[in-house]
Design an enzyme around this catalytic site. Structure first.
Site, PDB file in Angstrom:
ATOM      1  N   LYS A  65      26.146  48.990 104.155  1.00 25.28           N
ATOM      2  CA  LYS A  65      25.961  47.635 104.680  1.00 25.28           C
ATOM      3  C   LYS A  65      27.009  47.262 105.733  1.00 25.28           C
ATOM      4  O   LYS A  65      26.705  46.550 106.690  1.00 25.28           O
ATOM      5  CB  LYS A  65      25.959  46.621 103.536  1.00 25.28           C
ATOM      6  CG  LYS A  65      24.752  46.770 102.614  1.00 25.28           C
ATOM      7  CD  LYS A  65      24.744  45.728 101.523  1.00 25.28           C
ATOM      8  CE  LYS A  65      23.546  45.916 100.607  1.00 25.28           C
ATOM      9  NZ  LYS A  65      23.469  44.873  99.566  1.00 25.28           N
ATOM     10  N   ASP A 101      21.003  39.055 101.549  1.00 22.88           N
ATOM     11  CA  ASP A 101      21.469  39.131 100.164  1.00 22.88           C
ATOM     12  C   ASP A 101      21.851  37.761  99.617  1.00 22.88           C
ATOM     13  O   ASP A 101      21.459  37.383  98.507  1.00 22.88           O
ATOM     14  CB  ASP A 101      22.671  40.073 100.049  1.00 22.88           C
ATOM     15  CG  ASP A 101      22.285  41.536 100.053  1.00 22.88           C
ATOM     16  OD1 ASP A 101      21.139  41.850  99.693  1.00 22.88           O
ATOM     17  OD2 ASP A 101      23.128  42.371 100.415  1.00 22.88           O
TER      18      ASP A 101
END
Length: 274
Positions: A65, A101
């Site tokens: 990420k 997220d």
């Protein structure tokens, strides 16, 4: 056929293909969604090759990420604040990055589990890409005092600086946990607390009104949630709902349609025998 994928290492366990296939069927969209396992050294090349082969979008999971943000020509404000990207969108022969997220976690906790996040004294364990992804959204949702605890306190401080956390937010090492008192919301955002066994967490971190959340799901979340239950936390939540909600946000970025997440969440729970 529109091509999408999830990148990770490992990635065989990922449920993203099943989730996006269900969303696509619901919305009458034809697509191909595959898993691509790429080591950290091979990640950038794998993403570039996927783009050259016609890939239109991708999800990014551990451990990529942070690296994904560096591959993007542009990133959204929430990805910039997080310093991490979990959603790639192909536009004008370049990758644009987003981070879904945090909004996925907040939507799951508020809409699915009925949690009022406002004013909750919050502890995030871990300072990697997962923690960076959710911390800004939690602050935007109105949580109270925030503490980020990590094996390396400097990494926790770096996270707080990167997300423009309020001056009252605190960074500390895991050895400080016994002295912190109880929190209203405790989030396990580190794979290190799962892979080789749960780190020692004092029961004093929670009370009967606390919510304990693991960003993992299935077996990966079991040890933390067992600890939370034994310690007396009133609510225990794994990351399955967050997974579905962040996927829905990615799906909307790619296709302009927000799918209904409830039947997909129920499907995955049924897969687990829940």
């Amino acid at each position: 056929m529109k091509r999408y994928a999830v990148f990770g290492h490992p990635v065989a366990h990922s449920r993203s293909p099943r989730i996006h296939a269900a969303f696509a069927a619901q919305c009458a969209i034809e697509l191909e969604y595959t898993k691509i396992d790429a080591s950290p050294d091979a990640f950038a090349g794998a993403v570039a090759a996927f783009g050259r082969a016609g890939g239109l979008g991708a999800n990014v999971t551990l451990p990529h990420k942070l690296a994904a943000a560096a591959l993007c020509e542009q990133v959204s404000d929430r990805a910039r604040r997080a310093g991490a990207v979990n959603t790639l969108v192909r536009a004008s022969n370049a990758w644009h990055g987003d981070n879904t997220d945090g909004v996925g976690l907040v939507r799951d906790l508020q809409a699915r589990h009925g949690l009022d996040l406002h004013g909750r004294r919050t502890l995030i364990i871990g300072a990697g890409g997962a923690a960076r992804g959710v911390a800004p959204a939690l602050l935007d949702a109105g949580i109270g005092a925030l503490v980020v605890a990590n094996r390396t306190p400097a990494s926790a401080r770096t996270l707080l600086d990167a997300i423009d956390a309020p001056a009252s937010a605190r960074a500390c090492g895991l050895d400080s946990l016994p002295m912190l008192g109880a929190f209203d919301l405790v989030i396990n955002a580190t794979a290190a607390a799962r892979g080789d066994g749960l780190v020692a967490l004092p029961a004093s971190l929670v009370h009967t009104g606390s919510a304990a959340v693991d960003l993992g799901y299935g077996a990966a979340a079991a040890a933390f949630l067992d600890w939370a239950r034994d310690a007396g936390a009133g609510v225990q939540v794994d990351g399955l709902g967050m997974l579905v909600e962040q996927a829905a946000e990615s799906f909307m970025r790619w296709h302009g349609i927000r799918p209904n997440t409830d039947p997909v969440y129920a499907m995955l729970r049924a897969d687990d025998g829940g």
